[in-house]
Design a protein around this motif. Sequence first.
Motif, PDB file in Angstrom:
ATOM      1  N   GLU A  14     -50.077 -31.519 -73.163  1.00 58.85           N
ATOM      2  CA  GLU A  14     -50.814 -32.713 -73.558  1.00 58.85           C
ATOM      3  C   GLU A  14     -50.461 -33.044 -74.997  1.00 58.85           C
ATOM      4  O   GLU A  14     -50.439 -32.174 -75.862  1.00 58.85           O
ATOM      5  N   LEU A  15     -50.168 -34.316 -75.257  1.00 60.37           N
ATOM      6  CA  LEU A  15     -49.676 -34.746 -76.565  1.00 60.37           C
ATOM      7  C   LEU A  15     -50.598 -34.357 -77.715  1.00 60.37           C
ATOM      8  O   LEU A  15     -50.138 -34.016 -78.798  1.00 60.37           O
ATOM      9  N   GLU A  16     -51.903 -34.401 -77.491  1.00 51.51           N
ATOM     10  CA  GLU A  16     -52.832 -34.096 -78.578  1.00 51.51           C
ATOM     11  C   GLU A  16     -52.734 -32.641 -79.032  1.00 51.51           C
ATOM     12  O   GLU A  16     -53.155 -32.312 -80.136  1.00 51.51           O
ATOM     13  N   HIS A  17     -52.152 -31.768 -78.209  1.00 55.06           N
ATOM     14  CA  HIS A  17     -52.057 -30.349 -78.547  1.00 55.06           C
ATOM     15  C   HIS A  17     -50.656 -29.949 -79.019  1.00 55.06           C
ATOM     16  O   HIS A  17     -50.422 -28.786 -79.307  1.00 55.06           O
TER      17      HIS A  17
ATOM     18  N   ASP B 124     -47.542 -29.779 -81.623  1.00 59.03           N
ATOM     19  CA  ASP B 124     -47.382 -29.852 -83.080  1.00 59.03           C
ATOM     20  C   ASP B 124     -46.462 -31.013 -83.459  1.00 59.03           C
ATOM     21  O   ASP B 124     -45.669 -31.491 -82.649  1.00 59.03           O
ATOM     22  N   GLY B 125     -46.580 -31.465 -84.707  1.00 58.34           N
ATOM     23  CA  GLY B 125     -45.852 -32.642 -85.186  1.00 58.34           C
ATOM     24  C   GLY B 125     -44.345 -32.505 -85.094  1.00 58.34           C
ATOM     25  O   GLY B 125     -43.649 -33.455 -84.737  1.00 58.34           O
TER      26      GLY B 125
ATOM     27  N   LEU C 139     -43.231 -32.869 -81.471  1.00 60.40           N
ATOM     28  CA  LEU C 139     -43.404 -34.255 -81.045  1.00 60.40           C
ATOM     29  C   LEU C 139     -42.320 -35.148 -81.652  1.00 60.40           C
ATOM     30  O   LEU C 139     -41.750 -35.997 -80.963  1.00 60.40           O
TER      31      LEU C 139
END
Length: 198
Positions: free
Chosen positions: A179-182, A184-185, A188
């Motif tokens: 899931e994108l919210e979890h 790391d930058g 991503l």
Amino acid sequence: MDEHSLLNQLIEALRCLPGIGPRSARRIAFYLLERDREGGARLARVMAEAMVAIRRCARCRTLTEHEVCALCANPNRDDSLLCIVEQPSEVVAIEQATDYRGRYFVLGGRLSPLDGIGPDELGFEVLEARLRDEAIAEVILAISPTVEGEVTARFIADRAARYGTRVTRIAHGVPLGGELEHIDGGTLALAFSGRHTF
């Protein structure tokens, strides 16, 4: 407990395993001695034999009991593809998870001058000979996206370019089911920069 006792030596010896601290080592030692002496004896016998008999494959540098590993000896593999990985365990992971049927080269780590790991320690002379002497059309870099991994990948890409060999890199980014919210930058950002047509 006498620090030089055989029991203490067993506990200390078990601590060389990754993730095994003093308590885990003690638990394993007592388990083997109290509940599975036969399993412990087999483990000791096989481990002693493996430490002597297993070495690096002369062609790809993975671990094997023979001069050349089973993958390198297999005539049905695609000689035009060469996947470069850091560790022998990654060869096993790729073989189990993908339908890749090319050849491999195992570095045994990443370039890290601060740790004294240079091209000689990673078998680059063997890799260079393969790039020069074999008809390799594509080198696939399956190297971790760390700082050392990036330097290592660039070093290999430069070497391969001398022989006109195409260099690709496995995709990095968002894991399947992630899931994108979890995420790391850095992961991503890498996923966004490596996006492709859907």
